[in-house]
Design an enzyme around this catalytic site. Structure first.
Site, PDB file in Angstrom:
ATOM      1  N   GLU A  57      15.009-105.938   2.356  1.00 27.15           N
ATOM      2  CA  GLU A  57      14.935-106.941   3.422  1.00 27.15           C
ATOM      3  C   GLU A  57      16.326-107.529   3.607  1.00 27.15           C
ATOM      4  O   GLU A  57      17.065-107.729   2.623  1.00 27.15           O
ATOM      5  CB  GLU A  57      13.949-108.047   3.050  1.00 27.15           C
ATOM      6  CG  GLU A  57      13.945-109.191   4.068  1.00 27.15           C
ATOM      7  CD  GLU A  57      12.715-110.087   3.977  1.00 27.15           C
ATOM      8  OE1 GLU A  57      12.054-110.094   2.930  1.00 27.15           O
ATOM      9  OE2 GLU A  57      12.435-110.776   4.969  1.00 27.15           O
ATOM     10  N   CYS A 254       9.215-111.178   5.307  1.00 27.03           N
ATOM     11  CA  CYS A 254       8.988-112.141   6.394  1.00 27.03           C
ATOM     12  C   CYS A 254       9.847-111.851   7.615  1.00 27.03           C
ATOM     13  O   CYS A 254       9.540-112.314   8.713  1.00 27.03           O
ATOM     14  CB  CYS A 254       9.261-113.559   5.900  1.00 27.03           C
ATOM     15  SG  CYS A 254       8.107-114.112   4.657  1.00 27.03           S
ATOM     16  N   ASN A 385       3.001-108.217   7.548  1.00 30.33           N
ATOM     17  CA  ASN A 385       3.542-108.464   6.203  1.00 30.33           C
ATOM     18  C   ASN A 385       2.602-109.376   5.431  1.00 30.33           C
ATOM     19  O   ASN A 385       1.572-108.934   4.950  1.00 30.33           O
ATOM     20  CB  ASN A 385       4.961-109.049   6.306  1.00 30.33           C
ATOM     21  CG  ASN A 385       5.532-109.416   4.946  1.00 30.33           C
ATOM     22  OD1 ASN A 385       5.407-108.633   4.013  1.00 30.33           O
ATOM     23  ND2 ASN A 385       6.122-110.583   4.819  1.00 30.33           N
ATOM     24  N   GLU A 386       2.913-110.683   5.386  1.00 30.67           N
ATOM     25  CA  GLU A 386       2.055-111.602   4.630  1.00 30.67           C
ATOM     26  C   GLU A 386       1.143-112.352   5.587  1.00 30.67           C
ATOM     27  O   GLU A 386       1.241-113.574   5.725  1.00 30.67           O
ATOM     28  CB  GLU A 386       2.919-112.569   3.819  1.00 30.67           C
ATOM     29  CG  GLU A 386       3.544-111.909   2.607  1.00 30.67           C
ATOM     30  CD  GLU A 386       4.343-112.875   1.738  1.00 30.67           C
ATOM     31  OE1 GLU A 386       4.689-113.969   2.207  1.00 30.67           O
ATOM     32  OE2 GLU A 386       4.632-112.511   0.580  1.00 30.67           O
TER      33      GLU A 386
HETATM   34  O1  AHR Z   1      10.960-111.325  -0.857  1.00 28.56           O
HETATM   35  C1  AHR Z   1      11.209-112.503  -0.169  1.00 28.56           C
HETATM   36  C2  AHR Z   1      10.041-112.938   0.689  1.00 28.56           C
HETATM   37  O2  AHR Z   1       8.930-113.211  -0.102  1.00 28.56           O
HETATM   38  C3  AHR Z   1       9.536-111.898   1.650  1.00 28.56           C
HETATM   39  O3  AHR Z   1      10.253-111.875   2.813  1.00 28.56           O
HETATM   40  C4  AHR Z   1       8.139-112.342   1.907  1.00 28.56           C
HETATM   41  O4  AHR Z   1       7.298-111.269   2.268  1.00 28.56           O
HETATM   42  C5  AHR Z   1       7.736-113.053   0.633  1.00 28.56           C
HETATM   43  O5  AHR Z   1       7.178-114.288   0.856  1.00 28.56           O
END
Ligand code: AHR
Length: 668
Positions: A57, A254, A385-386
């Protein structure tokens, strides 16, 4: 609600897990010999080639300022403050009443790269402009750096001098270019550097008086990964290659979702000509009050083509995660109505065409034009994602239906949200089972004690349901993503213990990745992270070495390892798993001692053929749970190799306190 609230919610579990761990260690630390039995000829299941992978990321300067080797910050003047990163040392930037000149930003048209720089030099005294790089620029003695820019000029300015300057302002390498075109023209020149410097800057000096316009002022080391022009930082990719990863998850995290829908990751804007890729603010820019990074943007020089190419270079399956029409629910939670979801779904379908389609297809042709006529063989697509709650599952169903109708073999990766237990998680589990989900992403950022106490997490998972992608995990030494979290040995050894549980459950757990991956020592927002770097150097954390020992010893078949007929999930502070590598004919045993005392272990290799008389013992340990690696001491905690006798079909060894051991026995 922002992510800080999310981290606060996680704090409560810390106290309880801490107490549990103290109790457990007091009861179990009594010293005794531990007999382990490995049933070499009773393979349980295949180890998936994807078992140990990478989560990438663009957080902590991972892409811009990190692996993407561009050294000029805001090269195209598209930051919200268009001169951010640029300093005019001898100019009053608000007027022409200075002694030499002025830079202004011109905006023309509506293309992604709509701003450019106009330099007006008044009296020819040598107007200067400096780019500060990403917390400086790392340059190495005798190495070459490729400078490129676009310019148009009407005469007057005769020479532009480009210099690397050190922290004191001394020139440590330079080149001069004479601009000569009234129309936009591309220029390229190389600068050789005389002195190694971690915090160099680029100084540009204009000789003569007149007006010049410039854009895309860019600098890359010549020596990039695989020598690709404008490519990736070699040392950082090498650290990834050394992991021998089974997959590469990208672009996050994220960052996929965005704080707003506008700010989400849109892969189509990251392919094609670099200067046409529309830059956006990085969502981690102002996420954490304790680590504001207002100069963090995404140029997408590392875009989806480059991610696929990197996956191919690493021999890793590409695993893109796409927006499902929901912005981060910890931020705005903006939601695309179901009857307006088509463009999002189309993005997913087009991505599959981009990766795998023939060169006669629209998106396959774009891939081919970028230099890769053959397919990238994409097999997985992650949706969201989340995300959590019914809105996610409504959208996931639409994506699944559309993708499966057109590409029935594509494997959909679904999510369970940010938490690995609790109401949202339970709801997700129920919905995913109803949907016959194939691969499901779980995340856990927890204290080390949680990892020690959850090595049996997957022992009781449903064997007739979906497969697990442990897509983001890391032990956090204080609270989740707090500024004081450290990549210390306590966290790493607890992850190792947990990972034996992942491996023991390889019939259910198909993919796993530590998160996040990279952090710049001056530009980070989140800790802990697997690999740290400055502008010149990089190092693997103790956690990195744990990952590496698992991923480079993954084997092909899971075999049982037990003590008193039970799998080892922390009894007497010992955790273990074992595999066979059919290619190298090795029996590979992973044992973790999470306790403060040495443990005598006797390993019986039941059903083994004739074995070598010596086994390889790779040991990763430290007596100090607070031990960390650093730029100055990159291998403070790092594996060492020894050999150990195999007597008959038995191995006796003393596991040092707080240790991960990999024992490799070759069968004849
Ligand atoms: O790894 C950092 C963040 O942690 C990621 O972007 C997210 O998916 C999680 O909350």
């Amino acid at each position: 609600m922002n992510l800080n609230n999310y981290h606060m919610r996680k704090r409560n579990v810390y106290f309880l897990t801490f107490c549990f761990a103290i109790l457990q260690s007091t009861i179990l630390s009594a010293h005794s010999q531990i007999d382990l039995r490995v049933d070499v000829n009773k393979p349980i299941t295949d180890i998936q080639p994807t078992m140990w992978g990478i989560f990438f990321e663009d957080i902590n300067f991972a892409a811009d300022g990190g692996i993407y080797a561009e050294m000029v910050k805001n090269r195209s003047f598209e930051f919200n403050e268009p001169l951010m990163g640029w300093i005019q040392p001898n100019s009053d930037r608000h007027s022409m009443n200075d002694n030499s000149g002025m830079a202004t930003i011109i905006k023309e048209g509506t293309t992604p790269n709509k701003h450019f720089l106009r330099i007006e030099v008044k009296n020819g005294n040598g107007y200067e402009l400096i780019n500060e790089g990403f917390r400086g620029m790392g340059v190495k003695r005798d190495e070459e750096y490729n400078l490129t820019f676009k310019a148009k000029i009407n005469g007057g300015i005769t020479i532009i001098r480009f210099q690397f300057i050190d922290e004191k302002g001394n020139a440590i390498g330079e080149i001069s270019v004479s601009p000569n075109s009234k129309d936009w023209k591309d220029y390229s020149a190389n600068i050789t550097v005389k002195t190694t410097e971690a915090k160099a800057k680029l100084k540009i000096t204009f000789e003569g008086a007149g007006v010049i316009e410039m854009d895309m002022i860019s600098l890359f080391p010549d020596d990039t990964w695989m020598g690709r022009p404008k490519g990736l930082r070699k040392d950082l990719v090498q650290l990834l290659a050394d992991l021998n990863p089974g997959f590469l998850r990208f672009p996050g995290g994220c960052i996929v979702e965005g704080r707003t829908l506008d700010n989400r990751y849109q892969w189509k804007k990251t392919v094609g000509d670099i200067e046409d890729r529309e830059m956006i603010i990085n969502r981690w820019n102002t996420e954490f009050a304790h680590r504001l990074t207002p100069d963090y943007f995404q140029t997408f020089g590392l875009g989806f083509f480059e991610y696929f190419q990197l996956s191919e270079d690493l021999g890793a399956e590409p695993l893109p995660i796409l927006s499902c029409g929901m912005a981060c629910q910890f931020n705005t939670g903006e939601l695309v109505p179901l009857d307006e979801l088509d463009p999002y779904v189309q993005d997913a379908l087009d991505l599959i065409e981009f990766a795998n389609g023939s060169i006669d297809s629209k998106w396959g042709k774009i891939r081919a034009d970028m230099g890769h006529p053959g397919p990238f063989n994409l097999k997985y697509v992650g949706v969201g994602n989340e995300q959590w709650g019914p809105d996610y599952f409504d959208r996931l169903k639409v994506f699944t239906m559309a993708i499966k109708s057109k590409y029935p073999n594509m494997i959909i990766v679904s999510g369970t949200g940010p938490f690995s237990d609790g109401e949202q998680f339970d709801y997700a589990e129920k919905e995913l089972k109803k949907m016959n989900a194939e691969v499901v992403d779980e995340h856990y950022y927890k204290p080390p004690e949680w990892f020690l106490g959850n090595a049996n997490r997957y022992d009781s998972y449903d064997r007739d349901s979906y497969k697990i992608f442990a897509g983001e995990y890391a032990a956090h030494s204080t609270t989740v993503s707090a500024p004081y979290d450290r990549n210390n040995w306590q966290c790493a050894v607890s992850e190792a213990a947990f990972m034996t549980g992942l491996e023991r459950n390889a019939d259910v757990v198909y993919l796993t990745s530590y998160a996040p991956l990279f952090a710049h020592v001056d530009g980070w927002q989140w800790t802990p992270d697997l690999i740290w770097f400055d502008n010149l150097k990089s190092y693997g954390t103790p956690n990195y070495y744990v990952q590496k020992l698992f991923s480079t010893n993954k084997g092909t078949k899971l075999i049982p390892i037990s003590s008193e007929d039970q799998p080892l999930t922390g009894q007497k502070e010992v955790y273990a798993s074992s595999v066979l590598d059919e290619g190298t004919k090795e029996i590979i045993i992973k044992v973790v001692n999470s306790g403060s005392g040495e443990k005598s272990v006797s390993i019986a290799l039941k059903g083994a053929k004739k074995t070598n008389k010596e086994a390889k013992w790779i040991l990763l340990n430290s007596q100090d749970l607070n031990a960390v690696n650093s730029i100055e001491n990159p291998r403070g905690v790092a594996p060492i190799e020894k050999s150990i006798a195999v007597k008959g079909k038995n191995i006796e060894l003393a596991l040092p306190p707080y240790s991960l051991s990999i024992i490799k026995v070759m069968e004849d």
